[in-house]
Design a protein around this motif. Sequence first.
Motif, mmCIF file in Angstrom:
data_model
loop_
_atom_site.group_PDB
_atom_site.id
_atom_site.type_symbol
_atom_site.label_atom_id
_atom_site.label_comp_id
_atom_site.label_asym_id
_atom_site.label_seq_id
_atom_site.Cartn_x
_atom_site.Cartn_y
_atom_site.Cartn_z
ATOM 1 N N PRO A 25 0.830 -1.214 0.000
ATOM 2 C CA PRO A 25 0.000 0.000 0.000
ATOM 3 C C PRO A 25 0.862 1.261 0.000
ATOM 4 N N ALA A 26 0.300 2.337 -0.512
ATOM 5 C CA ALA A 26 1.001 3.626 -0.500
ATOM 6 C C ALA A 26 0.847 4.216 0.903
ATOM 7 N N GLN A 27 1.627 3.652 1.837
ATOM 8 C CA GLN A 27 1.391 3.928 3.251
ATOM 9 C C GLN A 27 1.586 5.394 3.629
ATOM 10 N N GLN A 28 2.603 6.033 3.051
ATOM 11 C CA GLN A 28 2.845 7.434 3.405
ATOM 12 C C GLN A 28 1.678 8.316 2.964
ATOM 13 N N LEU A 29 1.169 8.054 1.770
ATOM 14 C CA LEU A 29 0.020 8.816 1.290
ATOM 15 C C LEU A 29 -1.206 8.555 2.165
ATOM 16 N N ARG A 30 -1.369 7.287 2.570
ATOM 17 C CA ARG A 30 -2.497 6.944 3.439
ATOM 18 C C ARG A 30 -2.385 7.656 4.791
ATOM 19 N N ASP A 31 -1.187 7.655 5.345
ATOM 20 C CA ASP A 31 -0.980 8.309 6.639
ATOM 21 C C ASP A 31 -1.224 9.815 6.534
ATOM 22 N N ASP A 32 -0.742 10.403 5.446
ATOM 23 C CA ASP A 32 -0.936 11.850 5.249
ATOM 24 C C ASP A 32 -2.416 12.185 5.066
ATOM 25 N N ALA A 33 -3.139 11.300 4.369
ATOM 26 C CA ALA A 33 -4.573 11.520 4.167
ATOM 27 C C ALA A 33 -5.313 11.434 5.503
ATOM 28 N N LEU A 34 -4.967 10.448 6.319
ATOM 29 C CA LEU A 34 -5.590 10.314 7.631
ATOM 30 C C LEU A 34 -5.340 11.549 8.498
ATOM 31 N N LYS A 35 -4.109 12.028 8.448
ATOM 32 C CA LYS A 35 -3.765 13.226 9.228
ATOM 33 C C LYS A 35 -4.588 14.424 8.763
ATOM 34 N N ALA A 36 -4.751 14.557 7.463
ATOM 35 C CA ALA A 36 -5.542 15.676 6.924
ATOM 36 C C ALA A 36 -7.002 15.558 7.346
ATOM 37 N N PHE A 37 -7.560 14.358 7.258
ATOM 38 C CA PHE A 37 -8.958 14.171 7.657
ATOM 39 C C PHE A 37 -9.162 14.458 9.145
ATOM 40 N N GLU A 38 -8.188 14.076 9.953
ATOM 41 C CA GLU A 38 -8.297 14.363 11.383
ATOM 42 C C GLU A 38 -8.285 15.870 11.640
ATOM 43 N N GLY A 39 -7.536 16.600 10.818
ATOM 44 C CA GLY A 39 -7.514 18.048 10.947
ATOM 45 C C GLY A 39 -8.856 18.681 10.621
ATOM 46 N N ALA A 40 -9.640 17.997 9.798
ATOM 47 C CA ALA A 40 -10.935 18.544 9.364
ATOM 48 C C ALA A 40 -12.101 18.047 10.199
ATOM 49 N N ARG A 41 -11.964 16.864 10.748
ATOM 50 C CA ARG A 41 -13.125 16.134 11.273
ATOM 51 C C ARG A 41 -13.870 16.866 12.387
ATOM 52 N N GLU A 42 -13.161 17.355 13.390
ATOM 53 C CA GLU A 42 -13.828 17.927 14.561
ATOM 54 C C GLU A 42 -14.732 19.102 14.181
ATOM 55 N N VAL A 43 -14.192 20.014 13.361
ATOM 56 C CA VAL A 43 -14.975 21.189 12.968
ATOM 57 C C VAL A 43 -16.151 20.778 12.084
ATOM 58 N N LEU A 44 -15.915 19.885 11.138
ATOM 59 C CA LEU A 44 -16.988 19.473 10.235
ATOM 60 C C LEU A 44 -18.074 18.692 10.958
ATOM 61 N N GLU A 45 -17.692 17.913 11.956
ATOM 62 C CA GLU A 45 -18.708 17.201 12.739
ATOM 63 C C GLU A 45 -19.593 18.176 13.509
ATOM 64 N N ARG A 46 -18.976 19.230 14.068
ATOM 65 C CA ARG A 46 -19.762 20.228 14.799
ATOM 66 C C ARG A 46 -20.742 20.931 13.876
ATOM 67 N N SER A 47 -20.372 21.064 12.603
ATOM 68 C CA SER A 47 -21.228 21.744 11.628
ATOM 69 C C SER A 47 -22.145 20.774 10.901
ATOM 70 N N SER A 48 -22.138 19.511 11.329
ATOM 71 C CA SER A 48 -22.949 18.455 10.687
ATOM 72 C C SER A 48 -22.591 18.291 9.217
ATOM 73 N N MET A 49 -21.315 18.498 8.900
ATOM 74 C CA MET A 49 -20.861 18.377 7.509
ATOM 75 C C MET A 49 -20.013 17.119 7.298
ATOM 76 N N TRP A 50 -19.741 16.413 8.371
ATOM 77 C CA TRP A 50 -18.996 15.154 8.270
ATOM 78 C C TRP A 50 -20.006 14.033 8.083
ATOM 79 N N THR A 51 -19.836 13.221 7.023
ATOM 80 C CA THR A 51 -20.852 12.238 6.665
ATOM 81 C C THR A 51 -20.381 10.805 6.905
ATOM 82 N N GLU A 52 -21.307 9.876 6.747
ATOM 83 C CA GLU A 52 -20.987 8.451 6.885
ATOM 84 C C GLU A 52 -19.971 8.026 5.831
ATOM 85 N N LYS A 53 -20.054 8.605 4.646
ATOM 86 C CA LYS A 53 -19.076 8.273 3.595
ATOM 87 C C LYS A 53 -17.668 8.711 3.990
#
Length: 252
Positions: free
Chosen positions: A207-235
């Motif tokens: 697997p492209a592990q570095q890209l996967r790790d970087d993507a996870l880090k980016a999503f974590e940076g977004a998740r808290e705020v988007l969840e508070r705004s009800s913009m984080w989805t099941e997908k």
Amino acid sequence: YAAMGDAVELVFTNTNLSPQTLLHRYPDNRELGAFVAARLACSMRMRDASKSNMVLGLAQTANAKSGSLCSKFVESYIHRNFGVFEGLMGRWPKTVDHFRKSLLAMPTNATSRYLLGMQSMDAEQWRVAIRHFEASLQLDPDFKAPWVNLSAAYLRLKEWDEAIEACDAGLYRHPYTSHCFYNKGIALFFKALEKEAEAAPTANWKPAQQLRDDALKAFEGAREVLERSSMWTEKDDQMVESLKASESRLSK
């Protein structure tokens, strides 16, 4: 505020904020009265869109009688907000003329340039949108929204590296912008999938592990705020889970 003298205090301590009062308060400075009336129109846009547009029209008429150099800036502001009104009504094709007139009156209006980009996004003209967003950022590099939507336009074109670059530039100036983190996560997610698909036929696939790790880090940076705004989805949860999948599971 210093340049406007006592105008700010007079406007915001006055209980009578009717458009007519504001337009006649400054007989020697019509463009100021027109601008303040236009601001009033914008403040009532979500409560009463029709009345807001009517007040904008009154401000435009008053401003046309000024003839001063500053009246061009007010004209630009008014046309911009006529365009915003049409956009809010879902009539994006009708916004173009207003935004162009706004830029004709004031070519350095970064917001009008950005809004032309948003109209292009609505029309799915991704390359045109990119040009408008970049022009807006040349005028105002600290304007947050064009960085977010520039990356979104590159995502539409599946140009992952350019999307990541736009997100990083936006995050450099605005480090806590959740939508930049999210768009970066999307770009890294699909870049990882493409890289893994290219290597899939080989026996030593990984697997492209570095890209996967970087993507996870980016999503974590977004998740808290988007969840508070009800913009984080099941997908979005499903994407995150797929990024965490083990190498043995992915190689099957």
